[in-house]
Design a protein around this motif. Structure first.
Motif, short mmCIF file in Angstrom:
data_model
loop_
_atom_site.label_atom_id
_atom_site.label_comp_id
_atom_site.label_asym_id
_atom_site.label_seq_id
_atom_site.Cartn_x
_atom_site.Cartn_y
_atom_site.Cartn_z
N SER A 1 74.04 67.29 30.00
CA SER A 1 72.62 67.04 29.69
C SER A 1 71.76 67.10 30.94
O SER A 1 70.67 67.68 30.94
CB SER A 1 72.49 65.67 29.01
OG SER A 1 71.15 65.36 28.73
N LYS A 2 72.24 66.49 32.01
CA LYS A 2 71.48 66.48 33.26
C LYS A 2 71.30 67.89 33.82
O LYS A 2 70.26 68.22 34.40
CB LYS A 2 72.22 65.62 34.29
CG LYS A 2 71.43 65.37 35.56
CD LYS A 2 72.18 64.41 36.48
CE LYS A 2 71.39 64.16 37.76
NZ LYS A 2 72.11 63.21 38.66
N ALA A 3 72.31 68.74 33.59
CA ALA A 3 72.23 70.13 34.07
C ALA A 3 71.47 71.03 33.12
O ALA A 3 71.30 72.23 33.40
CB ALA A 3 73.64 70.67 34.29
N GLY A 4 71.02 70.48 32.01
CA GLY A 4 70.28 71.27 31.04
C GLY A 4 71.14 72.21 30.23
O GLY A 4 70.64 73.18 29.65
N LYS A 5 72.45 71.93 30.15
CA LYS A 5 73.37 72.83 29.45
C LYS A 5 73.83 72.28 28.10
O LYS A 5 74.58 72.95 27.39
CB LYS A 5 74.60 73.08 30.33
CG LYS A 5 74.27 73.78 31.65
CD LYS A 5 75.52 73.96 32.50
CE LYS A 5 75.18 74.66 33.80
NZ LYS A 5 76.39 74.83 34.67
N LEU A 6 73.38 71.10 27.74
CA LEU A 6 73.75 70.52 26.45
C LEU A 6 72.76 71.02 25.40
O LEU A 6 71.60 70.57 25.37
CB LEU A 6 73.74 68.99 26.53
CG LEU A 6 74.21 68.25 25.27
CD1 LEU A 6 75.68 68.56 24.98
CD2 LEU A 6 74.02 66.75 25.43
N CYS A 7 73.19 71.94 24.56
CA CYS A 7 72.27 72.56 23.61
C CYS A 7 72.36 71.96 22.21
O CYS A 7 71.78 72.50 21.26
CB CYS A 7 72.52 74.07 23.55
SG CYS A 7 74.21 74.54 23.16
N VAL A 8 73.08 70.84 22.05
CA VAL A 8 73.20 70.16 20.76
C VAL A 8 73.06 68.66 20.97
O VAL A 8 73.38 68.16 22.05
CB VAL A 8 74.55 70.47 20.09
CG1 VAL A 8 74.68 71.95 19.78
CG2 VAL A 8 75.71 70.01 20.96
N PRO A 9 72.59 67.93 19.97
CA PRO A 9 72.53 66.46 20.11
C PRO A 9 73.92 65.85 20.08
O PRO A 9 74.83 66.35 19.40
CB PRO A 9 71.70 66.02 18.90
CG PRO A 9 71.86 67.12 17.91
CD PRO A 9 72.02 68.39 18.69
N ALA A 10 74.09 64.77 20.83
CA ALA A 10 75.39 64.09 20.91
C ALA A 10 75.20 62.59 20.74
O ALA A 10 74.19 62.03 21.18
CB ALA A 10 76.08 64.39 22.24
#
Length: 601
Positions: free
Chosen positions: A338-347
């Motif tokens: 998430s911090k790297a902007g690579k999480l493209c789905v909610p968790a």
């Protein structure tokens, strides 16, 4: 008259009286005349022995069984059923008191010959072709041959063929699974049924929501421990409408019989106890890489499945609707994405929900740490010096359990708040290098890496037990022990002795992996709390309207935490107090909750 003679006379009278009651009149008592004269001078033991008491009980029985007449071959020896053994004689033999009170010495040679014959016969029974192989494996052996070798507690099969090389099908002809042995399905089903009795909330959820099918259309790919408790969760998800494919998050924690029961029930399960590292990733890939099947939900424990899909199948990852993660290690990896902007789905971060932190991490570990250590080492805890690395909820549970058993517990911690809690709970806060030479047991539960490095391992005392209660196997630097000068010796399943050149050895459990699920079991009721939380998190993410959750990591709503807790209260016949309208207004709360703010932990 000497005391010995008096004692002998008394014993003779009492034994004669008792034997006259318990022995049929027709039963002869054979003894050579020379034996009678030889034993008259010997001392008889007092008549208060257990044999006399037992005989008295038999005499009090309402019906007396008729004893058969001994065969001629047995007439030469005093009958064991009516004899009492005395102290060994000076010549090394044993003496027996006969029905008439006299004493006869049993020949040593006959006894030894009988024992030898029995032992030889038993040995011949064991050493069949397969038996020899099993016997050789039960003896301590070097684990350098296979560092991952481990067998299920319930798996008695000698088949060493890798499940990947087998072609197995269930009773319906379905072969979309890879497990140890499908023939264990019936036993696994009984394990699951037992677990259901201790998972009331999950069963209640299954009953309440089964008609609505809130997970209809959901295709869930999971990577968790495959145990009877997880099986109840999987079957609940299926009952709520989901399709599931599953792999194990730990190479040692799979219960083979449970995996067999799931496969027999139609689940695509790829896991067995004692996987290699290559097997581990192969199983995960088999769950994910299926033609015509696109997962839309992930249930993960440790983050391995999430990262595998993210790295190898990026297009598939973008189509995922939600991720539910239950371990501190996996949550940490999600926050990194998430911090790297690579999480493209909610968790959904289940690990930091109150029902996970306050119950699973604390109460589960408080009980399972003792179980894991006992099963693997048979260690006595009283007086042992133990260092617990980390005083989070897991560390709190471990420390409390060991302290209650009489151990002297030290704690290491980086967080001043947790450190102060440890001090207030009566534990001495230390640095690991201050106590590493003197402690008997080292337990890591930080979720970090390289907590116990080679320097500390070299300085440990002989016989020190080293184990990990965190999710990942990174806390103990096991790789540093794979060196030519150290000898690995497999003592039993999940127990290795690592031996230094000077003869010092440490006891390494589960090769540094999670102790409780690798070496023992965990309390089912506590897992019911966590599993119900996971199920609700999946339902929430799958049914959430567009825009409610963005591409970030979220905590479970407090209302759901409270709902999970309330489902478990009836088990204790617990009765909640309800707020009055005036009280609710005073506190600024809804009478039905939530009763704690979202930031409450």
């Amino acid at each position: 008259m000497s005391v010995q003679v008096v004692a002998a006379k008394m014993a003779e009278v009492e034994l004669k009286d008792i034997n006259s009651k318990i022995l049929p009149a027709a039963m002869p008592v054979v003894q050579k005349q020379e034996e009678k004269s030889a034993v008259k001078s010997q001392t008889a033991v007092p008549s208060t022995s257990p044999a006399v008491s037992a005989a008295a009980k038999v005499a009090a029985a309402p019906e007396e069984p008729t004893l058969p007449t001994p065969s001629p071959n047995l007439m030469k020896m005093p009958q064991a059923s009516v004899l009492k053994r005395t102290e060994p004689q000076h010549n090394g033999g044993e003496a027996f008191i006969n029905p008439d009170g006299t004493v006869t010495e049993a020949p040593k040679t006959v006894k030894k010959q009988i024992q030898f014959a029995d032992q030889k016969q038993e040995f011949n029974k064991r050493t069949t072709k397969i038996g020899r192989r099993s016997l050789s494996r039960s003896i301590s052996q070097s684990s350098t041959d296979s560092y991952s070798s481990a067998a299920s507690y319930t798996d008695s099969s000698d088949d060493e063929t890798s499940p990947r090389d087998k072609q197995q099908k269930n009773s319906k002809g379905n072969g979309d699974f890879c497990i140890k042995n499908i023939k264990q399905a019936d036993f696994g089903r009984r394990e699951i049924e037992i677990a259901e009795q201790e998972m009331p909330a999950l069963m209640a959820l299954r009953k309440r929501a089964q008609g609505e099918k809130p997970l209809a259309g959901a295709k869930i790919v999971g990577c968790t421990h495959i145990t009877a408790q997880t099986a109840v969760l999987m079957e609940t998800l299926a009952a709520l409408g989901a399709q599931c494919r599953w792999a194990a998050c730990n190479i040692y924690s799979t219960q083979n019989e449970v995996a067999a029961a799931l496969a027999e029930g139609g689940f695509a399960v790829f896991a067995w106890k004692g996987e290699s590292e290559d097997d581990f990733w192969w199983c995960i890939d088999r769950c994910v890489n299926v033609e015509g099947w696109q997962p839309n939900m992930i249930l993960d424990d440790g983050g391995d499945l999430t990262h595998w899909i993210y790295k190898k199948y990026p297009n598939m990852f973008k189509k995922i609707k939600g991720i539910v993660e239950e371990s501190v290690t996996g949550v940490h990896r999600l926050y990194q994405l998430s911090k790297a902007g690579k999480l493209c789905v909610p968790a959904m971060n289940v690990n930091d929900s109150v029902t996970k932190q306050k119950f699973d991490n604390l109460y589960c570990c408080r009980e399972s740490i003792l179980d894991g250590l006992k099963r693997t080492t048979d260690v006595m805890f009283g007086g042992k010096q133990v260092v617990v690395c980390g005083y989070g909820e897991v560390g709190k549970g471990c420390s409390a359990a060991l302290k209650a058993m009489g151990s002297i517990v030290y704690v290491t911690e980086i967080d001043p708040i947790c450190a102060l809690q440890a001090c207030m709970d009566g534990f001495r806060l230390v640095k690991l290098n201050e106590v590493i030479r003197q402690v008997d047991i080292v337990i890591t539960c930080t979720g970090n890496k390289n907590v116990v490095v080679r320097e500390y391992l070299d300085r440990m005392k002989n016989g020190c037990i080293v184990c990990n209660m965190g999710h990942s196997n990174t806390e103990i630097d096991v790789a540093s022990l794979r060196t030519p000068e150290l000898t690995w010796e497999r003592v039993r399943s999940q127990v290795d002795h690592v031996i230094w050149p000077d003869g010092k050895r440490i006891v390494l459990l589960a090769e540094g992996r999670l102790l409780n699920l690798s070496c023992s079991t965990v309390p089912t009721f506590v897992l019911s709390i966590t599993a119900t939380t996971q199920a609700l998190a999946l339902i929430e993410l799958y049914n959430a309207p567009e825009g409610r959750y963005k591409q970030d990591v979220y905590l479970l709503p407090k209302k759901m935490d409270e709902y999970v807790a309330s489902l478990h209260l009836p088990t204790f016949d617990a009765h909640l107090t309800e707020l009055t309208d005036e009280q609710a207004k005073y506190l600024g709360l809804n009478k039905n909750g939530p009763f704690k703010p979202n930031y409450y932990r």
